[in-house]
Enzyme design. Structure first.
Site, PDB file in Angstrom:
ATOM      1  N   GLY A   6       0.826  -1.207   0.000  1.00  0.00           N
ATOM      2  CA  GLY A   6       0.000   0.000   0.000  1.00  0.00           C
ATOM      3  C   GLY A   6       0.861   1.258   0.000  1.00  0.00           C
ATOM      4  N   GLU A  41       3.787   6.952  -7.489  1.00  0.00           N
ATOM      5  CA  GLU A  41       4.016   6.840  -8.944  1.00  0.00           C
ATOM      6  C   GLU A  41       4.785   5.574  -9.325  1.00  0.00           C
ATOM      7  OE1 GLU A  41       3.042   8.274 -11.824  1.00  0.00           O
ATOM      8  OE2 GLU A  41       1.663   9.390 -10.569  1.00  0.00           O
ATOM      9  N   HIS A  73       4.516   2.638  -7.911  1.00  0.00           N
ATOM     10  CA  HIS A  73       3.531   1.549  -7.989  1.00  0.00           C
ATOM     11  C   HIS A  73       2.676   1.695  -9.253  1.00  0.00           C
ATOM     12  CE1 HIS A  73       4.154   1.668  -3.491  1.00  0.00           C
ATOM     13  NE2 HIS A  73       4.364   0.408  -3.748  1.00  0.00           N
ATOM     14  N   LYS A 122      13.738  -1.226  -7.599  1.00  0.00           N
ATOM     15  CA  LYS A 122      14.268  -0.482  -6.451  1.00  0.00           C
ATOM     16  C   LYS A 122      14.628  -1.429  -5.314  1.00  0.00           C
ATOM     17  CE  LYS A 122      13.569   2.887  -3.040  1.00  0.00           C
ATOM     18  NZ  LYS A 122      12.968   1.983  -2.047  1.00  0.00           N
ATOM     19  N   ASP A 123      13.804  -2.480  -5.116  1.00  0.00           N
ATOM     20  CA  ASP A 123      14.130  -3.516  -4.129  1.00  0.00           C
ATOM     21  C   ASP A 123      14.866  -4.628  -4.868  1.00  0.00           C
ATOM     22  OD1 ASP A 123      12.750  -2.628  -1.582  1.00  0.00           O
ATOM     23  OD2 ASP A 123      11.127  -2.456  -3.019  1.00  0.00           O
ATOM     24  N   LEU A 174      11.518   6.996  -5.584  1.00  0.00           N
ATOM     25  CA  LEU A 174      10.222   6.995  -4.903  1.00  0.00           C
ATOM     26  C   LEU A 174      10.147   5.809  -3.953  1.00  0.00           C
ATOM     27  CD1 LEU A 174       7.567   8.075  -7.530  1.00  0.00           C
ATOM     28  CD2 LEU A 174       9.048   9.440  -6.078  1.00  0.00           C
TER      29      LEU A 174
HETATM   30  O1  PAF Z   1       8.040  -4.645  -1.983  1.00  0.00           O
HETATM   31  C1  PAF Z   1       7.082  -4.710  -1.185  1.00  0.00           C
HETATM   32  O2  PAF Z   1       6.263  -3.814  -1.087  1.00  0.00           O
HETATM   33  C2  PAF Z   1       6.962  -5.942  -0.291  1.00  0.00           C
HETATM   34  O3  PAF Z   1       8.192  -6.402   0.130  1.00  0.00           O
HETATM   35  C3  PAF Z   1       6.126  -7.066  -0.930  1.00  0.00           C
HETATM   36  C4  PAF Z   1       6.801  -7.611  -2.186  1.00  0.00           C
HETATM   37  C5  PAF Z   1       4.748  -6.555  -1.283  1.00  0.00           C
HETATM   38  C6  PAF Z   1       5.976  -8.237   0.050  1.00  0.00           C
HETATM   39  O4  PAF Z   1       5.336  -7.835   1.226  1.00  0.00           O
END
Ligand code: PAF
Length: 282
Positions: free
Chosen positions: A31, A35, A37, A149-150, A184
Site C-alpha cells: 500500500g 508513482e 507503484h 528499487k528492491d 520513490l
Molecule cells: O516490496 C514490497 O512492497 C513488499 O516487500 C512485498 C513484495 C509486497 C511483500 O510484502
C-alpha cells in the site's frame, strides 16, 4: 468496470471467476501507493488481461525495531489509484486472514538472504518470500511485477521461482525517481525537508559511482559523496555500499565483466532508505 475489493480468500476466488478468462498479472504491494507503484501496475497491464494488486503490510518482514506499526496505511487513496489505473481486483487481507495463529512453515531465503540488505535485516527476506509465495498461491497469477528499487528482493523472488518451480513469470519494473533523483518510496513520506536534502545523497552517490570505471573506483566515488553527506545535519548514516552480482548479491571482483548492481542503504533521521543502480562493467 469497478474494482473488486476483497480481503478474503474465498471472495478472491469468486472475484477471479467473475473477472473471466485471460492472463492475470499480480502486483504485490504494502500500500501507500505512489508513482512507482503506478508504473508497476501499468507494466502489469501490458503483460496480462487482468491486473490484481495486493495491499498487505506484512508483519513477517519487519524486524522488532522496525516501522511495522507506523508504516503508512492509506487504503482509500490506494483504492483510488487502483481504480484510476484500471486494476480489476484489489486483494487486501487482514493479518489474521493471511497467517494461521499456529503457523509453522516458512520460506528460507538461504545464504543470499543474509548478505547486503539481509545482513542488516535478519529474516526480512524470509518474511518477504513467505508472503510472496502465499500471494502467488492465493492469486495464481501468470505473471508478477516487482520494482527494481528492491533489487535484492527481486533477485530472491526470481531465485525462489527457479528453485521451487513456480509457474509464474517475474517482471522487474524500473525505479521511478523524482526530478532531483530521489527514488520513490512509501517511506519518503517520513522525511522532513532537511532529511530529504540529506537523502538526495543516496542517488547522488550512485550517479557519481556510475560514471567511473572498475569496481574500486566506482565504490570510491560513491563513498566520497556518502562521507560528505555524513557531515550534514541531519547526517546520512550509512549501512552499506555494495557492488554486487545481480543474480547472487555477492560482491563483484575487480575483473568482473557484465552487469553489476551498485546498492546503498542509509538512515536519515528516523528513516531508513535504500537505492541502487544497474551498471554494465568491462
Ligand atoms: O516490496 C514490497 O512492497 C513488499 O516487500 C512485498 C513484495 C509486497 C511483500 O510484502
Amino acid at each position: 468496470m469497478d474494482v473488486i475489493v476483497t480481503g478474503n480468500r474465498a471472495e478472491l476466488t469468486k472475484a477471479r471467476e467473475a473477472t473471466g478468462r485471460g492472463r492475470y498479472a499480480l502486483v504485490p504491494t504494502m500500500g501507500a501507493l505512489h508513482e512507482g507503484h503506478r508504473s508497476l501496475i501499468r507494466l502489469a497491464g501490458e503483460q496480462a488481461d487482468h491486473v490484481v494488486v495486493s495491499v498487505f503490510v506484512n508483519p513477517l518482514q519487519f524486524g522488532p525495531n522496525e516501522d511495522f506499526s507506523r508504516y503508512p496505511r492509506t487504503f482509500e487513496a490506494d483504492l483510488a489509484v487502483c481504480a484510476e489505473e484500471g486494476v480489476r481486483v484489489v486483494f487486501a487481507p487482514a493479518v489474521a486472514d493471511m497467517y494461521l495463529p499456529d503457523r509453522q512453515v516458512s520460506v528460507s531465503a538461504g545464504a543470499m538472504g543474509s548478505v547486503v540488505e539481509g545482513a542488516f535485516r535478519p529474516e526480512h527476506f524470509d518474511g518477504v518470500l513467505t508472503v510472496v509465495l502465499k500471494l502467488f498461491n492465493l492469486v495464481q497469477p501468470d505473471v508478477a511485477v516487482f520494482g527494481q528499487k528492491d533489487a535484492q528482493q527481486l533477485a530472491l523472488i526470481r531465485r525462489m521461482v527457479a528453485d521451487l518451480d513456480l509457474p509464474i513469470e517475474i517482471v522487474g519494473g524500473p525505479t521511478v525517481r523524482e526530478g532531483d533523483g530521489l527514488a520513490l518510496s512509501s517511506r519518503n513520506r517520513y522525511l522532513s525537508a532537511d532529511d530529504r536534502a540529506t537523502a538526495l545523497n543516496l542517488s547522488r552517490a550512485l550517479r557519481a559511482g556510475a560514471v567511473q570505471r572498475g569496481p574500486e573506483r566506482i565504490k570510491d566515488a560513491a563513498r566520497a559523496v556518502l562521507e560528505t553527506a555524513a557531515r550534514l545535519d541531519p547526517p546520512l548514516l550509512l549501512d552499506y555500499l555494495a557492488l554486487v552480482d545481480p543474480a547472487t548479491f555477492t560482491e563483484v571482483a575487480e575483473d568482473h565483466r557484465g552487469e553489476a548492481i551498485l546498492a546503498v542503504a542509509a538512515k536519515v533521521g528516523t528513516t531508513r532508505l535504500i537505492d541502487n543502480v544497474v551498471l554494465t562493467l568491462g
